[in-house]
Design a protein around this motif. Structure first.
Motif, PDB file in Angstrom:
ATOM      1  N   GLN A 100      88.979   4.267  26.328  1.00 20.52           N
ATOM      2  CA  GLN A 100      89.863   5.353  25.899  1.00 20.52           C
ATOM      3  C   GLN A 100      89.072   6.526  25.348  1.00 20.52           C
ATOM      4  OE1 GLN A 100      92.373   4.253  22.634  1.00 20.52           O
ATOM      5  NE2 GLN A 100      93.375   6.236  22.491  1.00 20.52           N
ATOM      6  N   ILE A 101      88.106   6.235  24.455  1.00 20.45           N
ATOM      7  CA  ILE A 101      87.370   7.337  23.832  1.00 20.45           C
ATOM      8  C   ILE A 101      86.364   7.959  24.802  1.00 20.45           C
ATOM      9  CG2 ILE A 101      85.445   6.015  22.812  1.00 20.45           C
ATOM     10  CD1 ILE A 101      85.924   7.712  20.250  1.00 20.45           C
ATOM     11  N   THR A 102      85.819   7.169  25.718  1.00 17.96           N
ATOM     12  CA  THR A 102      84.896   7.704  26.720  1.00 17.96           C
ATOM     13  C   THR A 102      85.617   8.711  27.614  1.00 17.96           C
ATOM     14  OG1 THR A 102      83.597   5.658  26.690  1.00 17.96           O
ATOM     15  CG2 THR A 102      83.341   7.101  28.603  1.00 17.96           C
ATOM     16  N   ALA A 146      80.645  12.344  18.219  1.00 15.07           N
ATOM     17  CA  ALA A 146      80.293  13.375  17.247  1.00 15.07           C
ATOM     18  C   ALA A 146      79.905  14.654  17.975  1.00 15.07           C
ATOM     19  CB  ALA A 146      79.135  12.900  16.367  1.00 15.07           C
ATOM     20  N   LYS A 147      80.563  15.760  17.604  1.00 14.49           N
ATOM     21  CA  LYS A 147      80.269  17.052  18.229  1.00 14.49           C
ATOM     22  C   LYS A 147      79.674  17.997  17.204  1.00 14.49           C
ATOM     23  CE  LYS A 147      82.328  20.869  20.852  1.00 14.49           C
ATOM     24  NZ  LYS A 147      83.539  21.360  21.537  1.00 14.49           N
ATOM     25  N   MET A 148      78.519  18.578  17.550  1.00 14.98           N
ATOM     26  CA  MET A 148      77.894  19.552  16.666  1.00 14.98           C
ATOM     27  C   MET A 148      78.621  20.885  16.820  1.00 14.98           C
ATOM     28  SD  MET A 148      75.633  20.138  14.368  1.00 14.98           S
ATOM     29  CE  MET A 148      74.446  18.789  14.486  1.00 14.98           C
ATOM     30  N   SER A 186      69.841  10.968  14.437  1.00 16.13           N
ATOM     31  CA  SER A 186      70.121  11.395  15.815  1.00 16.13           C
ATOM     32  C   SER A 186      71.135  12.539  15.845  1.00 16.13           C
ATOM     33  CB  SER A 186      70.653  10.216  16.639  1.00 16.13           C
ATOM     34  OG  SER A 186      69.702   9.177  16.704  1.00 16.13           O
ATOM     35  N   LEU A 187      72.151  12.455  14.982  1.00  9.61           N
ATOM     36  CA  LEU A 187      73.211  13.466  14.994  1.00  9.61           C
ATOM     37  C   LEU A 187      72.681  14.851  14.667  1.00  9.61           C
ATOM     38  CD1 LEU A 187      76.174  11.610  13.212  1.00  9.61           C
ATOM     39  CD2 LEU A 187      75.879  12.040  15.647  1.00  9.61           C
ATOM     40  N   THR A 188      71.762  14.935  13.727  1.00 16.91           N
ATOM     41  CA  THR A 188      71.271  16.251  13.301  1.00 16.91           C
ATOM     42  C   THR A 188      70.318  16.890  14.311  1.00 16.91           C
ATOM     43  OG1 THR A 188      69.559  15.117  12.004  1.00 16.91           O
ATOM     44  CG2 THR A 188      71.563  15.783  10.842  1.00 16.91           C
ATOM     45  N   LYS A 189      70.009  16.184  15.385  1.00 13.26           N
ATOM     46  CA  LYS A 189      69.105  16.726  16.408  1.00 13.26           C
ATOM     47  C   LYS A 189      69.837  17.258  17.631  1.00 13.26           C
ATOM     48  CE  LYS A 189      65.285  13.654  15.087  1.00 13.26           C
ATOM     49  NZ  LYS A 189      64.442  12.496  15.498  1.00 13.26           N
ATOM     50  N   TYR A 199      77.656  13.665  20.949  1.00 10.98           N
ATOM     51  CA  TYR A 199      76.836  12.450  20.891  1.00 10.98           C
ATOM     52  C   TYR A 199      77.758  11.244  20.842  1.00 10.98           C
ATOM     53  CZ  TYR A 199      73.565   8.990  18.948  1.00 10.98           C
ATOM     54  OH  TYR A 199      72.800   7.872  18.717  1.00 10.98           O
ATOM     55  N   GLY A 200      77.415  10.215  21.631  1.00 10.79           N
ATOM     56  CA  GLY A 200      78.207   8.981  21.587  1.00 10.79           C
ATOM     57  C   GLY A 200      78.843   8.682  22.932  1.00 10.79           C
ATOM     58  N   PRO A 201      79.758   7.718  22.944  1.00  9.99           N
ATOM     59  CA  PRO A 201      80.329   7.015  21.779  1.00  9.99           C
ATOM     60  C   PRO A 201      79.368   5.981  21.170  1.00  9.99           C
ATOM     61  CG  PRO A 201      81.275   6.152  23.798  1.00  9.99           C
ATOM     62  CD  PRO A 201      80.407   7.298  24.212  1.00  9.99           C
ATOM     63  N   TYR A 202      79.540   5.779  19.857  1.00 12.38           N
ATOM     64  CA  TYR A 202      78.768   4.783  19.122  1.00 12.38           C
ATOM     65  C   TYR A 202      79.708   4.082  18.138  1.00 12.38           C
ATOM     66  CZ  TYR A 202      78.764   8.405  15.483  1.00 12.38           C
ATOM     67  OH  TYR A 202      79.140   9.347  14.558  1.00 12.38           O
ATOM     68  N   ILE A 203      79.268   2.915  17.666  1.00  8.61           N
ATOM     69  CA  ILE A 203      80.096   2.143  16.733  1.00  8.61           C
ATOM     70  C   ILE A 203      79.786   2.575  15.309  1.00  8.61           C
ATOM     71  CG2 ILE A 203      80.530  -0.148  15.763  1.00  8.61           C
ATOM     72  CD1 ILE A 203      80.217  -1.330  18.508  1.00  8.61           C
ATOM     73  N   ASP A 204      80.827   2.931  14.582  1.00  7.67           N
ATOM     74  CA  ASP A 204      80.724   3.277  13.169  1.00  7.67           C
ATOM     75  C   ASP A 204      81.771   2.444  12.430  1.00  7.67           C
ATOM     76  OD1 ASP A 204      80.453   4.365  10.684  1.00  7.67           O
ATOM     77  OD2 ASP A 204      81.387   6.280  11.175  1.00  7.67           O
ATOM     78  N   ALA A 205      81.300   1.411  11.707  1.00 13.09           N
ATOM     79  CA  ALA A 205      82.208   0.454  11.049  1.00 13.09           C
ATOM     80  C   ALA A 205      83.085  -0.198  12.115  1.00 13.09           C
ATOM     81  CB  ALA A 205      83.021   1.138   9.962  1.00 13.09           C
TER      82      ALA A 205
END
Length: 695
Positions: A262-264, A328-330, A306-309, A316-322
């Motif tokens: 779904q998120i992809t 995450a979009k800059m 990684s996010l700050t780069k 960036y992602g998707p990745y597992i957070d909790a």
């Protein structure tokens, strides 16, 4: 001006001060006219015959619930907390009455309007820092004269009652503490004990040398031990035990894959969305959009390196957070100071914490515009702060907030002061009202990031939940007794887990979690009864009642958790003494036990510790037994094994503490014990607890 109006004028911080005092009043209230109450028929409990009605109890729980939500406290915790407070209040008030402790009108006035007045915050001149007791007296007199019931109740409950009860408690504690007396002989004895040292020889056989299988503990052994130590194993109230199995309704791998898919599928649209915040609001996210910037140090994300780069505009992602899959979009990168110093004038329109409207928006806007014009015309900023600012947190400091980091202030305020250079002045609108701000200083400079997080929770599908529920229901339906419960668990490969020491008023079951529903069921059924499935967290639990443990001496099963090891050591000690300690000297003991004679030097009487073995109170006591000078003791069952001790010599070292310090330590220890007087009062009280009938 009335105290109520003063409170409104002072702002929301006064309201919170009153709330704090009102919460104290839960413990310490009814100081005037205690003892004569009208009770409803619904009685939550009794303390020495004095009732706690359901109506008053609910009022106090509801009041605490309104202010405890921000601390994450649930209603279950509050019910327990308020009950304990009410019991404490009643046992103390009853003791105050017995002792004749009172607070007279003059004493109450001296406290309310004296140097340590609880009204200092409301009636202190911000310019001089002087408490104006006359203003406070006039405000109280005005409220009393007005006969406004709501205002009178607020003053009574928020100030007078807590002040009286706090004074009574202080008197009681002082009375108990002043009764403490340390005689000269006790100081001398403590000094001798502190300085005493001894050198010993000993033979030691550890309990670990005997296999547990050779020292089995029966129920009769447990009961005999309990009777010898009955105070340690006597319970004041009934408890129950269960066994249970659980069926997981947590997200399956298929559920996780579905959320990932779904998120992809949203990633491309998210990356190309011009307004990331609006897109997140439209599609939904577990992490709300924070429309401002954060330094890397402030980020709570697990992969912030990684996010700050990533470049602006990329995802960036998707990745597992909790328990979520996250993209995450800059959104933006800036250079901001690490901290900022400002001064401001707040023209308040509302208090969002209390939901209180303070003034019309249009009125506030005109006033702040006038202030801005006045400052530009050369008006004194500090004078304007004192006259107009509604921010008590900075008013006494000329509106100044010393250097504070990013993210501490509300977003519009924060963004203005971090995004503009030193010397900037301007009007900023927040949920609190209009701020006229001047930036006084900035320190450091580092990159900050605005990142939008599109996050979807990994949740169980309806199918996963339904399957768990179905299997749990089938298990419960086919398990009508203990035998079937155990057989079905074995057949299904389910672990049977224990839940012990469950009290009637508990809201949680050890090992299971929060479930007042399950606790109620346990106390409505008997040994051998099997429950229907109970949903707790992400699982369904089926339980069977295994024991009803009445108040009084514990059953052997209950006591095993606390004392089985001690009883086993007693049996091992008997075996070791009968088989390994032959003769009447250390040498003969060592020979028969197959060990050697060991030494321990400079053992201190006040430190029951044997080097390389551990705490051994009995053995250290024997080390100072004068009858054992040059003579071996009988075998002694210690904490870790069996010992035989012979004193080589004993004496005293130079004083490690002077008598005055010893007296002071003993006095402090005794006075600390006086603080536990409430525990003793509660233990001695007759308490009837009916909470389980209502909660």
């Amino acid at each position: 001006m009335s105290v109520i109006q003063r409170i409104r004028d002072k702002g929301a911080w006064i309201v919170f001060a009153i709330i704090a005092l009102a919460l104290i009043a839960f413990i310490l209230q009814d100081g005037v006219g205690r003892g004569s109450r009208a009770f409803s028929s619904n009685t939550i409990g009794k303390v020495n015959g004095e009732k706690i009605t359901r109506t008053e109890f609910e009022e106090k729980v509801n009041m605490q619930e309104r202010y405890a939500a921000q601390q994450g406290m649930g209603r279950e915790q509050l019910v327990t907390a308020v009950w304990n407070q009410e019991v404490e209040r009643l046992v103390l008030n009853q003791e105050f009455d017995k002792l004749g402790l009172q607070v007279g009108p003059k004493e109450l006035s001296d406290i309310l309007f004296g140097e340590n007045s609880p009204l200092r915050q409301e009636f202190t001149d911000p310019k001089t820092g002087v408490f104006n007791a006359d203003d406070a007296r006039r405000a109280f007199a005005q409220i009393k004269k007005s006969k406004n019931k709501e205002q009178l109740a607020m003053i009574q409950n928020g100030y007078i009652d807590p002040t009286i009860e706090s004074a009574l408690r202080n008197k009681y504690q002082a009375l108990v503490q002043q009764a403490v007396y340390i005689p000269k002989w006790l100081v001398e004895k403590q000094e001798a004990d502190n300085n005493a040292i001894s050198n010993i020889s000993y033979v030691y056989v550890p309990y670990a040398s005997v296999s547990d299988s050779l020292a089995k503990v029966s129920d009769d052994d447990m009961m005999a031990y309990e009777k010898k130590h009955s105070k340690q194993f006597t319970k004041d109230e009934e408890s129950r035990s269960i066994s249970y199995v659980s069926f997981s309704a947590a997200p399956s791998s298929a559920d996780s894959a579905a959320v990932l898919g779904q998120i992809t599928a949203l990633k491309n649209d998210f990356e190309h969305a011009e307004d990331a915040g609006a897109y997140i609001s439209r599609v939904g996210s577990e992490i709300p959009f924070y429309n401002s910037y954060f330094s890397k140090a402030k980020m709570q994300q697990p992969n912030k390196d990684s996010l700050t780069k990533i470049p602006v505009g990329t995802v960036y992602g998707p990745y597992i957070d909790a328990q979520n899959y996250t993209l995450a979009k800059m959104v933006g990168i800036k250079q901001w100071p690490d901290s900022v110093k400002v001064r401001h004038i707040l023209i308040a329109t509302a208090d969002p914490r209390a939901g209180q409207v303070i003034r019309e928006d249009s009125v506030a806007k005109k006033l702040v515009d006038s202030i801005e014009t006045a400052v530009k015309g050369g008006a004194d900023f500090n004078a304007l702060v004192q006259k107009y600012s509604d921010d008590p947190g900075s008013k006494e400091k000329g509106g100044v907030y010393e250097y504070f980091p990013q993210g501490q202030m509300v977003v519009p305020f924060n963004d203005y002061v971090f995004d503009h250079p030193v010397g900037s002045k301007g009007v900023v609108k927040t949920d609190y009202g209009y701020h006229y701000i001047e930036i006084l200083g900035q320190k450091g400079m580092n990159p900050v990031y605005k990142i939008a997080y599109l996050s979807k929770a990994i949740v169980a599908s309806n199918e996963t939940v339904s399957n768990a529920n179905t299997h749990a229901a089938q298990f419960a339906a086919s398990s009508k007794n203990g035998k079937q419960f155990n057989e079905n668990a074995l057949k299904s490969g389910l672990s049977i887990l224990p839940g012990n020491d469950i009290k009637q008023n508990d809201f949680a079951v050890p090992g299971v979690g929060q479930s007042r529903q399950l606790v109620r069921w346990i106390y409505e059924h008997g040994v051998g009864d099997v429950s229907d499935p109970t949903e707790i967290g992400d699982r369904y639990v089926v339980a069977i009642v295994t024991a009803v443990n009445k108040a009084g001496l514990m059953s052997p099963t209950e006591a095993r958790a606390f004392a089985e090891g001690l009883v086993r050591n007693e049996k091992k000690a008997a075996q070791i003494i009968s088989t390994k300690f032959k003769g009447n000297s250390l040498e003969s003991y060592a020979s028969s036990a197959g060990t050697t004679v060991m030494k321990a030097d400079s053992i201190g009487f006040n430190a029951p510790f044997i080097p390389n073995i551990g705490n051994e109170q009995k053995i250290v006591g024997a080390a100072f037994n004068k009858s054992l000078n040059g003579k071996a003791s009988e075998p002694i069952a210690g904490g870790t094994g069996v010992f035989a001790v012979q004193v080589v010599n004993s004496g005293a070292r130079a004083g490690v503490m002077d008598p005055a310090a010893i007296r002071q330590n003993l006095l402090q220890g005794a006075r600390m014990a006086a603080y536990r007087s409430l525990e003793a009062l509660r233990k001695a009280a007759s308490i009837k607890d009916n909470r389980s009938k209502f909660y």
